[in-house]
Design a protein around this motif. Structure first.
Motif, PDB file in Angstrom:
ATOM      1  N   ARG A 143       0.846  -1.209   0.000  1.00 54.45           N
ATOM      2  CA  ARG A 143       0.000   0.000   0.000  1.00 54.45           C
ATOM      3  C   ARG A 143       0.879   1.256   0.000  1.00 54.45           C
ATOM      4  O   ARG A 143       0.675   2.163  -0.814  1.00 54.45           O
ATOM      5  N   ASP A 144       1.867   1.281   0.903  1.00 54.88           N
ATOM      6  CA  ASP A 144       2.711   2.480   0.994  1.00 54.88           C
ATOM      7  C   ASP A 144       3.480   2.707  -0.307  1.00 54.88           C
ATOM      8  O   ASP A 144       3.713   3.856  -0.700  1.00 54.88           O
ATOM      9  N   ALA A 145       3.832   1.619  -0.969  1.00 52.35           N
ATOM     10  CA  ALA A 145       4.600   1.733  -2.213  1.00 52.35           C
ATOM     11  C   ALA A 145       3.757   2.250  -3.376  1.00 52.35           C
ATOM     12  O   ALA A 145       4.289   2.580  -4.437  1.00 52.35           O
ATOM     13  N   THR A 146       2.422   2.321  -3.214  1.00 50.73           N
ATOM     14  CA  THR A 146       1.599   2.869  -4.311  1.00 50.73           C
ATOM     15  C   THR A 146       1.716   4.384  -4.401  1.00 50.73           C
ATOM     16  O   THR A 146       1.347   4.966  -5.422  1.00 50.73           O
ATOM     17  N   GLU A 147       2.215   5.032  -3.339  1.00 55.11           N
ATOM     18  CA  GLU A 147       2.174   6.505  -3.326  1.00 55.11           C
ATOM     19  C   GLU A 147       2.861   7.151  -4.533  1.00 55.11           C
ATOM     20  O   GLU A 147       2.251   7.996  -5.198  1.00 55.11           O
ATOM     21  N   PRO A 148       4.089   6.776  -4.852  1.00 58.77           N
ATOM     22  CA  PRO A 148       4.730   7.466  -5.988  1.00 58.77           C
ATOM     23  C   PRO A 148       4.265   6.980  -7.366  1.00 58.77           C
ATOM     24  O   PRO A 148       4.624   7.597  -8.379  1.00 58.77           O
ATOM     25  N   LEU A 149       3.481   5.915  -7.398  1.00 59.34           N
ATOM     26  CA  LEU A 149       3.155   5.307  -8.691  1.00 59.34           C
ATOM     27  C   LEU A 149       2.165   6.144  -9.499  1.00 59.34           C
ATOM     28  O   LEU A 149       1.316   6.847  -8.939  1.00 59.34           O
ATOM     29  N   VAL A 150       2.252   6.005 -10.817  1.00 61.07           N
ATOM     30  CA  VAL A 150       1.261   6.562 -11.744  1.00 61.07           C
ATOM     31  C   VAL A 150       0.234   5.456 -12.014  1.00 61.07           C
ATOM     32  O   VAL A 150       0.605   4.333 -12.361  1.00 61.07           O
ATOM     33  N   ALA A 151      -1.046   5.769 -11.833  1.00 60.52           N
ATOM     34  CA  ALA A 151      -2.094   4.745 -11.982  1.00 60.52           C
ATOM     35  C   ALA A 151      -2.240   4.341 -13.449  1.00 60.52           C
ATOM     36  O   ALA A 151      -2.288   5.195 -14.338  1.00 60.52           O
ATOM     37  N   ARG A 152      -2.337   3.034 -13.658  1.00 68.45           N
ATOM     38  CA  ARG A 152      -2.543   2.524 -15.029  1.00 68.45           C
ATOM     39  C   ARG A 152      -3.862   1.782 -15.186  1.00 68.45           C
ATOM     40  O   ARG A 152      -4.178   1.323 -16.288  1.00 68.45           O
ATOM     41  N   LYS A 153      -4.632   1.678 -14.095  1.00 74.15           N
ATOM     42  CA  LYS A 153      -5.939   1.014 -14.180  1.00 74.15           C
ATOM     43  C   LYS A 153      -6.959   1.819 -13.371  1.00 74.15           C
ATOM     44  O   LYS A 153      -6.612   2.513 -12.419  1.00 74.15           O
ATOM     45  N   GLY A 154      -8.196   1.683 -13.756  1.00 73.35           N
ATOM     46  CA  GLY A 154      -9.272   2.325 -12.993  1.00 73.35           C
ATOM     47  C   GLY A 154      -9.332   3.829 -13.228  1.00 73.35           C
ATOM     48  O   GLY A 154      -8.618   4.393 -14.057  1.00 73.35           O
ATOM     49  N   ARG A 155     -10.223   4.433 -12.455  1.00 70.45           N
ATOM     50  CA  ARG A 155     -10.514   5.854 -12.595  1.00 70.45           C
ATOM     51  C   ARG A 155      -9.272   6.741 -12.413  1.00 70.45           C
ATOM     52  O   ARG A 155      -9.120   7.767 -13.081  1.00 70.45           O
ATOM     53  N   ALA A 156      -8.392   6.350 -11.485  1.00 76.48           N
ATOM     54  CA  ALA A 156      -7.203   7.160 -11.204  1.00 76.48           C
ATOM     55  C   ALA A 156      -6.302   7.268 -12.430  1.00 76.48           C
ATOM     56  O   ALA A 156      -5.548   8.243 -12.562  1.00 76.48           O
ATOM     57  N   SER A 157      -6.387   6.298 -13.342  1.00 75.74           N
ATOM     58  CA  SER A 157      -5.523   6.339 -14.533  1.00 75.74           C
ATOM     59  C   SER A 157      -5.885   7.516 -15.443  1.00 75.74           C
ATOM     60  O   SER A 157      -5.053   7.965 -16.231  1.00 75.74           O
ATOM     61  N   TYR A 158      -7.111   8.028 -15.306  1.00 72.31           N
ATOM     62  CA  TYR A 158      -7.502   9.189 -16.131  1.00 72.31           C
ATOM     63  C   TYR A 158      -6.641  10.410 -15.800  1.00 72.31           C
ATOM     64  O   TYR A 158      -6.517  11.326 -16.609  1.00 72.31           O
ATOM     65  N   LEU A 159      -6.063  10.417 -14.574  1.00 77.15           N
ATOM     66  CA  LEU A 159      -5.248  11.565 -14.139  1.00 77.15           C
ATOM     67  C   LEU A 159      -3.830  11.507 -14.679  1.00 77.15           C
ATOM     68  O   LEU A 159      -3.099  12.491 -14.568  1.00 77.15           O
ATOM     69  N   GLY A 160      -3.429  10.365 -15.216  1.00 74.65           N
ATOM     70  CA  GLY A 160      -2.063  10.240 -15.716  1.00 74.65           C
ATOM     71  C   GLY A 160      -1.047  10.553 -14.625  1.00 74.65           C
ATOM     72  O   GLY A 160      -1.202  10.098 -13.490  1.00 74.65           O
ATOM     73  N   GLU A 161      -0.043  11.346 -14.961  1.00 78.23           N
ATOM     74  CA  GLU A 161       1.044  11.662 -14.026  1.00 78.23           C
ATOM     75  C   GLU A 161       0.534  12.294 -12.734  1.00 78.23           C
ATOM     76  O   GLU A 161       1.180  12.194 -11.692  1.00 78.23           O
ATOM     77  N   ARG A 162      -0.588  12.955 -12.781  1.00 82.64           N
ATOM     78  CA  ARG A 162      -1.108  13.627 -11.580  1.00 82.64           C
ATOM     79  C   ARG A 162      -1.600  12.642 -10.523  1.00 82.64           C
ATOM     80  O   ARG A 162      -1.898  13.035  -9.398  1.00 82.64           O
ATOM     81  N   SER A 163      -1.712  11.348 -10.899  1.00 75.53           N
ATOM     82  CA  SER A 163      -2.102  10.359  -9.889  1.00 75.53           C
ATOM     83  C   SER A 163      -0.939  10.034  -8.948  1.00 75.53           C
ATOM     84  O   SER A 163      -1.161   9.448  -7.876  1.00 75.53           O
ATOM     85  N   ALA A 164       0.281  10.391  -9.317  1.00 77.83           N
ATOM     86  CA  ALA A 164       1.435  10.129  -8.454  1.00 77.83           C
ATOM     87  C   ALA A 164       1.371  11.042  -7.227  1.00 77.83           C
ATOM     88  O   ALA A 164       0.829  12.150  -7.285  1.00 77.83           O
ATOM     89  N   GLY A 165       1.904  10.534  -6.105  1.00 80.94           N
ATOM     90  CA  GLY A 165       1.939  11.346  -4.891  1.00 80.94           C
ATOM     91  C   GLY A 165       0.764  11.096  -3.959  1.00 80.94           C
ATOM     92  O   GLY A 165       0.584  11.826  -2.976  1.00 80.94           O
ATOM     93  N   HIS A 166      -0.037  10.087  -4.254  1.00 83.83           N
ATOM     94  CA  HIS A 166      -1.185   9.741  -3.413  1.00 83.83           C
ATOM     95  C   HIS A 166      -1.235   8.227  -3.226  1.00 83.83           C
ATOM     96  O   HIS A 166      -0.978   7.486  -4.164  1.00 83.83           O
ATOM     97  N   LEU A 167      -1.643   7.787  -2.039  1.00 80.38           N
ATOM     98  CA  LEU A 167      -1.867   6.359  -1.814  1.00 80.38           C
ATOM     99  C   LEU A 167      -3.091   5.906  -2.600  1.00 80.38           C
ATOM    100  O   LEU A 167      -4.065   6.654  -2.731  1.00 80.38           O
ATOM    101  N   ASP A 168      -3.062   4.672  -3.069  1.00 82.26           N
ATOM    102  CA  ASP A 168      -4.245   4.131  -3.754  1.00 82.26           C
ATOM    103  C   ASP A 168      -5.320   3.736  -2.739  1.00 82.26           C
ATOM    104  O   ASP A 168      -5.036   3.012  -1.782  1.00 82.26           O
ATOM    105  N   PRO A 169      -6.549   4.176  -2.936  1.00 87.32           N
ATOM    106  CA  PRO A 169      -7.620   3.834  -1.983  1.00 87.32           C
ATOM    107  C   PRO A 169      -7.868   2.329  -1.875  1.00 87.32           C
ATOM    108  O   PRO A 169      -8.044   1.796  -0.767  1.00 87.32           O
ATOM    109  N   GLY A 170      -7.876   1.629  -3.006  1.00 90.88           N
ATOM    110  CA  GLY A 170      -8.161   0.195  -2.978  1.00 90.88           C
ATOM    111  C   GLY A 170      -7.036  -0.598  -2.314  1.00 90.88           C
ATOM    112  O   GLY A 170      -7.294  -1.605  -1.640  1.00 90.88           O
ATOM    113  N   ALA A 171      -5.795  -0.171  -2.493  1.00 91.24           N
ATOM    114  CA  ALA A 171      -4.685  -0.831  -1.789  1.00 91.24           C
ATOM    115  C   ALA A 171      -4.795  -0.577  -0.292  1.00 91.24           C
ATOM    116  O   ALA A 171      -4.404  -1.414   0.528  1.00 91.24           O
ATOM    117  N   THR A 172      -5.369   0.573   0.059  1.00 89.52           N
ATOM    118  CA  THR A 172      -5.556   0.906   1.472  1.00 89.52           C
ATOM    119  C   THR A 172      -6.659   0.040   2.087  1.00 89.52           C
ATOM    120  O   THR A 172      -6.489  -0.511   3.178  1.00 89.52           O
TER     121      THR A 172
END
Ligand code: ADP
Ligand code: MG
Length: 211
Positions: free
Chosen positions: A165-194
């Motif tokens: 879960r903690d390792a998702t923070e710097p990642l860019v989302a490639r699946k789901g709604r968060a992927s629509y944000l592209g690079e802007r998804s980085a810097g946040h924990l993933d809710p589903g991993a949480t």
């Protein structure tokens, strides 16, 4: 505890997951407001309330329990997480047959079948910034610790899930709604991993309590 996990232990796990999601509902919603549509906390809380309403009388076996949980989540939660968590539980049941108790290896195999179902349905790989980033390392940790019994396996799996879960923070989302944000998804924990980490932590706490 001994090597066996009873149906009652697993019912207690599902109840503990519901309680943990309620306790963390605002946090899950805040995380989803940062990279999604701010409904993950309410989606999971609503679905798990519906699940708990189906647990009285208690199911007769772990496979009955997981079938009930999965069907209820699929039918009561909108959004990506309902069908995905629903699939996780629906796939766990058949892996357990009709036994009323499971050991660490059996529960680990069921969890693996469940997570494989989530991957087949959602097509996410580790590193895509989804619940898989918590679930996948948790499975490996479970298997590595299974010989020490279910309480120890669950402890190791919860720890690995939290790291994932903690390792998702710097990642860019490639699946789901968060992927629509592209690079802007980085810097946040993933809710589903949480929430997936809460699932494993609830199992850890339940099995530790059964010791
Ligand atoms: P929605 O995104 O439809 O609003 P939720 O907010 O309830 O649904 O759930 C979002 C979470 O679902 C994400 O944080 C992510 O962990 C998980 N998720 C989304 N898409 C996938 C996928 N394809 N595979 C695995 N998990 C996914
Ligand atoms: Mg959402």
């Amino acid at each position: 505890m001994t090597g066996a996990v009873s149906t009652d232990d697993l019912v207690a796990w599902v109840r503990a997951f519901r309680d943990a999601v309620h306790a963390h509902k605002d946090e899950l919603t805040r995380l989803d407001s940062e990279i999604g549509d701010a409904d993950h906390g309410s989606n999971m809380a609503r679905g798990l309330d519906a699940v708990v309403a189906e647990l009285d009388p208690a199911p007769a076996s772990p496979s009955d329990l997981f079938k009930t949980v999965g069907m209820t989540l699929v039918s009561s939660v909108g959004g990506a997480s309902g069908p995905l968590y629903g699939t996780l539980f629906l796939r766990m049941g058949p892996a357990l047959g009709t036994e009323t108790e499971v050991d660490a290896e059996g529960l680990g195999a069921a969890l693996r079948a469940g997570v494989e179902g989530v991957v087949a349905r959602g097509k996410a790989e580790p590193g895509d910034k989804t619940m898989i980033d918590a679930l996948s390392p948790a499975l490996d940790a479970w298997d590595a610790a299974a010989a020490a019994g279910p309480a120890e396996a669950a402890r190791a799996a919860a720890e690995a899930a939290a790291r994932g879960r903690d390792a998702t923070e710097p990642l860019v989302a490639r699946k789901g709604r968060a992927s629509y944000l592209g690079e802007r998804s980085a810097g946040h924990l993933d809710p589903g991993a949480t929430s997936a980490t809460l699932l494993l932590e609830a199992l850890r706490d339940t099995l530790a309590g059964a010791a």
